[in-house]
Scaffold this motif. Structure first.
Motif, mmCIF file in Angstrom:
data_model
loop_
_atom_site.group_PDB
_atom_site.id
_atom_site.type_symbol
_atom_site.label_atom_id
_atom_site.label_comp_id
_atom_site.label_asym_id
_atom_site.label_seq_id
_atom_site.Cartn_x
_atom_site.Cartn_y
_atom_site.Cartn_z
ATOM 1 N N PHE A 163 50.377 37.331 -38.203
ATOM 2 C CA PHE A 163 49.518 38.146 -37.368
ATOM 3 C C PHE A 163 48.042 37.823 -37.627
ATOM 4 C CE2 PHE A 163 47.402 42.288 -36.449
ATOM 5 C CZ PHE A 163 47.626 42.269 -35.094
ATOM 6 N N VAL A 164 47.688 37.675 -38.873
ATOM 7 C CA VAL A 164 46.307 37.316 -39.205
ATOM 8 C C VAL A 164 45.948 35.953 -38.619
ATOM 9 C CG1 VAL A 164 44.759 36.750 -41.095
ATOM 10 C CG2 VAL A 164 46.237 38.744 -41.281
ATOM 11 N N THR A 165 46.907 35.018 -38.660
ATOM 12 C CA THR A 165 46.675 33.694 -38.080
ATOM 13 C C THR A 165 46.422 33.797 -36.587
ATOM 14 O OG1 THR A 165 48.108 32.702 -39.736
ATOM 15 C CG2 THR A 165 47.652 31.396 -37.767
ATOM 16 N N PHE A 176 42.896 32.844 -34.215
ATOM 17 C CA PHE A 176 42.818 32.055 -32.986
ATOM 18 C C PHE A 176 42.169 32.851 -31.859
ATOM 19 C CE2 PHE A 176 44.765 27.949 -33.323
ATOM 20 C CZ PHE A 176 45.560 28.018 -34.444
ATOM 21 N N LEU A 177 42.421 34.176 -31.844
ATOM 22 C CA LEU A 177 41.896 34.983 -30.759
ATOM 23 C C LEU A 177 40.395 35.190 -30.862
ATOM 24 C CD1 LEU A 177 44.651 37.735 -30.522
ATOM 25 C CD2 LEU A 177 44.320 35.759 -29.038
ATOM 26 N N GLY A 178 39.826 34.984 -32.024
ATOM 27 C CA GLY A 178 38.398 35.112 -32.177
ATOM 28 C C GLY A 178 37.993 36.440 -32.775
ATOM 29 N N PRO A 179 36.704 36.700 -32.904
ATOM 30 C CA PRO A 179 36.226 37.928 -33.528
ATOM 31 C C PRO A 179 36.525 39.150 -32.679
ATOM 32 C CG PRO A 179 34.412 36.722 -32.527
ATOM 33 C CD PRO A 179 35.593 35.818 -32.467
ATOM 34 N N VAL A 180 36.720 40.269 -33.322
ATOM 35 C CA VAL A 180 36.997 41.520 -32.647
ATOM 36 C C VAL A 180 35.696 42.136 -32.152
ATOM 37 C CG1 VAL A 180 37.969 43.828 -32.926
ATOM 38 C CG2 VAL A 180 38.997 41.888 -34.114
ATOM 39 N N ALA A 181 35.667 42.524 -30.866
ATOM 40 C CA ALA A 181 34.471 43.129 -30.302
ATOM 41 C C ALA A 181 34.316 44.554 -30.822
ATOM 42 C CB ALA A 181 34.567 43.142 -28.776
ATOM 43 N N PRO A 198 46.501 34.264 -24.538
ATOM 44 C CA PRO A 198 46.018 33.173 -25.389
ATOM 45 C C PRO A 198 47.171 32.328 -25.918
ATOM 46 C CG PRO A 198 44.887 35.217 -25.931
ATOM 47 C CD PRO A 198 45.994 35.579 -24.990
ATOM 48 N N GLN A 199 46.974 31.024 -25.929
ATOM 49 C CA GLN A 199 48.040 30.118 -26.349
ATOM 50 C C GLN A 199 48.502 30.389 -27.771
ATOM 51 O OE1 GLN A 199 49.422 27.891 -24.141
ATOM 52 N NE2 GLN A 199 50.999 27.690 -25.720
ATOM 53 N N ALA A 200 47.585 30.784 -28.633
ATOM 54 C CA ALA A 200 47.978 31.080 -30.015
ATOM 55 C C ALA A 200 48.957 32.236 -30.082
ATOM 56 C CB ALA A 200 46.733 31.404 -30.854
ATOM 57 N N LEU A 201 48.793 33.209 -29.195
ATOM 58 C CA LEU A 201 49.716 34.332 -29.163
ATOM 59 C C LEU A 201 51.067 33.913 -28.579
ATOM 60 C CD1 LEU A 201 50.070 37.318 -29.768
ATOM 61 C CD2 LEU A 201 49.029 37.856 -27.554
ATOM 62 N N ILE A 202 51.023 33.089 -27.536
ATOM 63 C CA ILE A 202 52.270 32.581 -26.937
ATOM 64 C C ILE A 202 53.094 31.818 -27.968
ATOM 65 C CG2 ILE A 202 53.216 30.983 -25.218
ATOM 66 C CD1 ILE A 202 50.690 31.589 -23.530
ATOM 67 N N ASP A 203 52.440 31.030 -28.783
ATOM 68 C CA ASP A 203 53.133 30.180 -29.757
ATOM 69 C C ASP A 203 53.532 30.917 -31.025
ATOM 70 O OD1 ASP A 203 52.820 28.056 -28.017
ATOM 71 O OD2 ASP A 203 50.989 27.326 -28.985
ATOM 72 N N SER A 204 53.090 32.150 -31.174
ATOM 73 C CA SER A 204 53.311 32.871 -32.424
ATOM 74 C C SER A 204 54.723 33.439 -32.502
ATOM 75 C CB SER A 204 52.311 34.015 -32.557
ATOM 76 O OG SER A 204 52.628 35.052 -31.637
#
Length: 481
Positions: free
Chosen positions: A7-9, A13-18, A97-103
């Motif tokens: 999850f941290v990984t 990939f998703l970037g900083p939290v707004a 986001p692709q990182a989420l799709i691949d997770s």
């Protein structure tokens, strides 16, 4: 710990939290908004980003979201809505986001809910939060009562057992409608939803699935996949509607001739011991076995949605007989999904929140909470026997999970309608079914009239494009890249 690292990984990939507060728009009430509120609070504590959940009645949710899209006045950063609406909303949504799709978080979602319901035209647009499926529940104590067993065998010439076909289901419902309830009072044969606004269409669809799923003519559930001519007024649907109405009529002693039950009423009335059987979403398993709210707890059994030994052949226009009754499970409604509109002010934080909400430790909490409205959808949830046994009891958990696994692995599992204009199609059919239930028109007349309206909707939206979308939704063509 492995999930925490993953999850941290993903978040990296998703970037900083707004820092800006997130606005989440969904249906009102505890079953759907409840998890969003609960996880929004823990997200705010862990991530430092506030979450405000905007709740709207189901009847107005689609319209508010669509008006926001077309006017450019979107107010939400995250949308939680039915999977069937994705075809209409997809052009206005950002991609996952692709990182989420691949997770592992996404790859761990059952393919029935991941590969179809999270995508439209080949693009990943949403994340599943809920897995919808219809199943049957029955009173084991009634089915195993010696007097009932003997009486049923005398009447029907076969042992008393859970139904394999809709014909058997109808016989069982009729038999128990006339059977005295334990402790006195009236007993319903079966509970199915029939109230206006009570999700009654999906109960009719569950009956129709078995009669329309011809092994040699795939995709003829709602439309002819070549011409987009509606199939809802053919003999298969007329038979399904007659049998649905017959089943609903076996509950009249419990509903005092009133407007009938909605889906919530089905599961709560069954848990109160009011019927021998019920058809419902898988929520019924938790509600009926809850020792704090159910009168039947350890007496509950489950069965796969019934099938049929006869199936309508759309080419020959006649009934074909199969070697044995064949169950056709139905992914009724499909479930709720989460997405991020293109106009979101905080897209990174929005996907962060969706990933937080869908993380296994929170998803497991949601699907084992009978009040959440979310049902099992992760592969691990169908194998976590100990968790379910602790909630239901070992025998009930084993049977419940077995029904879910069998339903989702069946090659005949039927998909719900999922094309642009979905709410318009559903509204037209529901209006005519309501007139049948009210005694204003005959079933065949209602289905014929609804089919005319469906044709008009298809022509308005474009028959060629609707054909392409329907074929994709029914799995007849690969999704466009």
């Amino acid at each position: 710990m492995r999930w925490l690292v993953t999850f941290v990984t993903v978040l990296a990939f998703l970037g900083p939290v707004a820092a800006a507060p997130l606005q989440v728009l969904t249906r009102d009430g505890g079953p759907i908004a409840g998890p969003a509120i609960r996880h929004g609070e823990s997200f705010a504590q862990a991530r430092g980003t506030g979450v405000s959940v905007i709740q709207r009645p189901f009847s107005g949710l689609y319209g508010e979201i669509m008006i926001g899209f077309v006017t450019g006045r979107e107010t939400a950063d995250v949308l939680i809505f039915p999977a069937a609406w994705l075809p209409d909303f997809a052009p206005y949504l950002s991609s996952v986001p692709q990182a989420l799709i691949d997770s592992p978080l996404v790859r761990g979602i059952h393919p029935a809910y991941r590969d179809t319901l999270m995508r439209w035209q080949g693009q990943w647009k949403a994340v599943t939060l809920d897995g919808d499926l219809h199943m049957g529940a029955y009173r084991r104590d009634l089915f195993e009562a010696p007097e009932a067993m003997a009486g049923f065998e005398r009447a029907y010439g076969r042992p008393l057992a859970p139904p394999r076909s809709w014909t058997e289901y109808g016989e069982l419902a009729a038999f128990f409608r006339d059977w005295p309830a334990p402790g006195g009072g009236a007993l319903a044969g079966s509970f199915e939803a029939s109230a206006e606004g009570g999700q009654r269409l999906w109960y009719l669809f569950s009956h129709a699935a078995a009669y329309t799923a011809h092994p040699d003519h795939a995709g003829h559930f709602f439309f002819d996949p070549e011409t987009m001519t509606p199939e809802i007024d053919n003999p298969a649907w007329r038979r399904a509607l007659r049998e649905y109405l017959a089943a609903v009529s076996t509950a009249r002693p419990r509903t005092d001739g009133g407007p009938g039950l909605d889906s919530h009423g089905v599961r709560s009335a069954f848990a109160a011991g009011g019927a021998a059987m019920a058809i419902d979403w898988t929520d019924i398993g938790l509600v009926a076995t809850d020792p704090e709210g159910s009168a039947i707890t350890s007496d509950v059994g489950f069965f796969v949605l019934p099938g049929s030994q006869e199936v309508w052949n759309p080419a020959t226009k006649r009934w074909d007989r199969l070697d044995a009754p064949r169950p056709v499970p139905f992914l009724a409604f499909g479930g709720w999904i989460a997405a991020v509109p293109l106009g979101s002010r905080n897209p990174e934080a929005a996907w962060d929140f969706i990933a937080w909400m869908a993380a296994p430790e929170r998803a497991d909490q949601d699907v084992t909470d009978g009040a959440s409205g979310f049902n099992p959808y992760r592969l691990s949830q169908f194998e976590d026997f100990e968790r379910w046994a602790g909630l239901m009891g070992e025998r009930q958990a084993r049977e419940y999970l077995g029904v879910l696994r069998e339903s989702l692995s069946s090659p005949q599992t039927a998909r719900d309608l999922r094309i642009p204009g979905y709410p318009a199609y559903m509204s037209a059919l529901d209006r005519w079914i309501g007139r049948v239930i009210a005694g204003e028109v005959l079933p065949a007349e209602a289905l014929a009239a609804a089919a005319v309206e469906w044709d008009q909707i298809t022509d308005r939206l474009g028959r060629a494009s609707q054909r392409r979308h329907y074929r994709e939704a029914m799995g007849l063509e690969a999704q466009a890249p």
